[in-house]
Design a protein around this motif. Sequence first.
Motif, short mmCIF file in Angstrom:
data_model
loop_
_atom_site.label_atom_id
_atom_site.label_comp_id
_atom_site.label_asym_id
_atom_site.label_seq_id
_atom_site.Cartn_x
_atom_site.Cartn_y
_atom_site.Cartn_z
N GLN A 5 12.47 0.00 -11.29
CA GLN A 5 11.96 -0.66 -10.09
C GLN A 5 10.84 0.15 -9.43
O GLN A 5 10.86 1.38 -9.42
N SER A 6 9.88 -0.55 -8.84
CA SER A 6 8.81 0.15 -8.15
C SER A 6 9.34 0.92 -6.94
O SER A 6 8.73 1.91 -6.51
N ALA A 7 10.48 0.51 -6.40
CA ALA A 7 11.05 1.20 -5.24
C ALA A 7 11.40 2.65 -5.56
O ALA A 7 11.56 3.47 -4.64
N HIS A 20 5.89 0.41 -0.83
CA HIS A 20 6.87 -0.66 -0.70
C HIS A 20 6.38 -1.49 0.49
O HIS A 20 6.58 -1.11 1.65
N THR A 73 8.80 -5.25 0.32
CA THR A 73 8.68 -5.94 -0.96
C THR A 73 8.30 -4.97 -2.07
O THR A 73 7.34 -4.19 -1.93
N ALA A 74 9.03 -5.05 -3.17
CA ALA A 74 8.72 -4.25 -4.35
C ALA A 74 7.74 -5.00 -5.24
O ALA A 74 7.49 -6.20 -5.07
N GLN A 75 7.18 -4.30 -6.22
CA GLN A 75 6.31 -4.93 -7.20
C GLN A 75 7.12 -5.89 -8.07
O GLN A 75 8.33 -5.74 -8.24
N TYR A 82 2.05 -7.08 -6.20
CA TYR A 82 3.13 -7.47 -5.30
C TYR A 82 3.18 -8.99 -5.15
O TYR A 82 2.13 -9.64 -5.03
N THR A 133 6.69 -1.04 6.09
CA THR A 133 5.98 -0.64 4.87
C THR A 133 6.13 0.87 4.70
O THR A 133 5.91 1.63 5.64
N HIS A 186 6.51 5.56 -0.99
CA HIS A 186 7.63 6.22 -1.66
C HIS A 186 7.12 7.34 -2.56
O HIS A 186 6.13 7.17 -3.28
N GLU A 206 10.57 8.66 1.87
CA GLU A 206 10.14 7.34 2.34
C GLU A 206 9.36 7.56 3.63
O GLU A 206 9.94 7.95 4.66
#
Length: 653
Positions: A473-475, A481, A485-487, A517, A555, A558, A618
């Motif tokens: 995951q992009s997170a 982020h 919303t993640a990629q 995104y 937003t 990360h 974060e």
Amino acid sequence: MPAIDRFTGPLAAAWPGVGPALLEQVLEPPETSLPVPPAQERATWAESRLDVPTLRRLRARAEEDLGQPWPSPLARHYARYFRDGDRDTYEQLVFARQRRLSRASVLAAATLDPDWLDEVVDGVVLLCEQSSWCWPAHDDTHTLHGAVLPTMTDPVLDLGAGEVAAQLAWIDHLLGGPLDQHTPGLRPRIRHEVDRRVLTPFAERRDWHWLGLDGDVHNWNAWIHANVLVAALRLVDDPPRRAAIVDLIIEGLDRYVASLPVDGAVDEGYGYWWQGACRALEALDILAHASGGRLDGVPGEALRHTVAFPHRMHLGGAWYLNHADGVARPPATQPWEALYRAARRVGDRDALAHAAAHRDRDAPVADEEQGLGRLLRALSHQEWINAAPGVPPLPRDVWLPSIEVLLARPTQGSPAGLTLAIKGGHNGEHHNHNDVGGFVVALNGVPVLVDAGRPTYTAQTFGPDRYDIWTMQSAWHNVPHIRGTAQATGHAYRARDVAAVTGHAKTELSLDIAAAYPRTDVRHWRRSARLERDSGRIVVTDAWDLAPTDASAPTHIHLLAAGDVQLSAGQAEITARHGAGRLRLTWQPASAPGTATARPLDDPMLISVWGRTLTRLEIDVGAATATGTFVLTVEESPTREVSSSEVPDDQER
């Protein structure tokens, strides 16, 4: 199957007229078709002629094997993949069985001792009686037949089946004469099993997904074709059939070679280069030998450039850039002899030096982990055995436009200081992670801001729930982020307006990652990352323009760190693992609050690379700010004494 027009690519262009008729004329007979002397040639295989460290280690392991039962992959292990997703238990037992057989084969060749020949015979018969050579994760038995065990009448030709077929072919080539005398009837059994499980399915079915007939060509193509080539050359005695199968192999390899980009990059990453591009190079080398030099050379610019890919991804020491499903610290026992030989063929001095840097004359020239064929080639390659250790080239700048990967370090030839790597690309790559715009920072060759890589493969890894795995995951990559919303996944989610600049003073990549995104309110998100050589620092700048909204989630930027993290207002310090030093991160606006989330690791593959914990920073860059800029500066901190209480858990293990 309906007839398919022959594919013509770089190999067909380099070898006009290649086809069954020509191959029947030029191919060496089976007994001389593989580029390794058989065991009867004692000038190569006598114990006194073999590399001492290699034989010593193989003997120690093989003698230990003799007191143990052979690994036994059971039906319950195979069925687990379809029941609970576990593929590793079965695979590791199969791999252990094959490694034991490889060790015994070398000892039998070195000694011609009947006891070692018995060990080989036992291992060969176990493989011949194994219900399937296909790994359960690749078997369509459940989809087609509703079964959780192999369907014996419908064998699947996958990576595992190709590996066993090639191993048996190498054994037949190496020990054929002694085995005929010691155990008559074994070699016909080898031919029967390889033919029904591999050669006939290969020749008669043209719908294998890994052929790439739909245009999706990946590492399976080269890996399987290279192994089937070895099996066909050695185990098919009928000349017309042999030539026809080898012709299909050449056409298949041509698809793979044609799919490689001109810069030689592999979107599957460094780890899969060895099982894709390297396999193609090895197959071409075997074809050159088997054809008496008629099918020689390394056709195509892409193949010549791909030899450089491993050293271009090198961060320093044991560490490599690991985009996609790669591992940042891969096993040291790569088939370096294969790279050395390929680099020699194409005249790439840097690639040759990179391979030679892994040649320690007090250590084995190769081991059984990479397969019997690679082990035999290394043991019989005198130039590799005598190679003087080299120095890794560590190029100052690397830019691979086909996959939009940039790597920059302060000075060529040294991992000292900060190394920056960043990628654009898209989220539909092979072995994809959602990581457009993600970057890695290494300190003195050791990653500190990292890509976690992949955990142990399970059924989930390549299933519909792949992106429920956190490492995909992009997170959990070093990307924004945006408004919670993640990629997203797919070719459409990609970088745009990508520009790379390499120079003496700085090297930089800039790109717009907004399209990665699944949001319509991201007008642009411009990220640039540069290495400044005068100051030795790395600066990552994010500038965005979002459509105004009344309410939205925060937003965050990360950052995933390996090491001990100390967080304070507007900055963080990270003590890197393995004594590499410390990083200082500062950001503007300094008022942007940061939090740290520890991620305990419970997967053995991840633990072997990173230890017990990774930490995600974060940094909140504003919930409602429609436009803004965030600047992250990464610098090396002066080294200080580290107390025992500050040593990360993984260093205490």
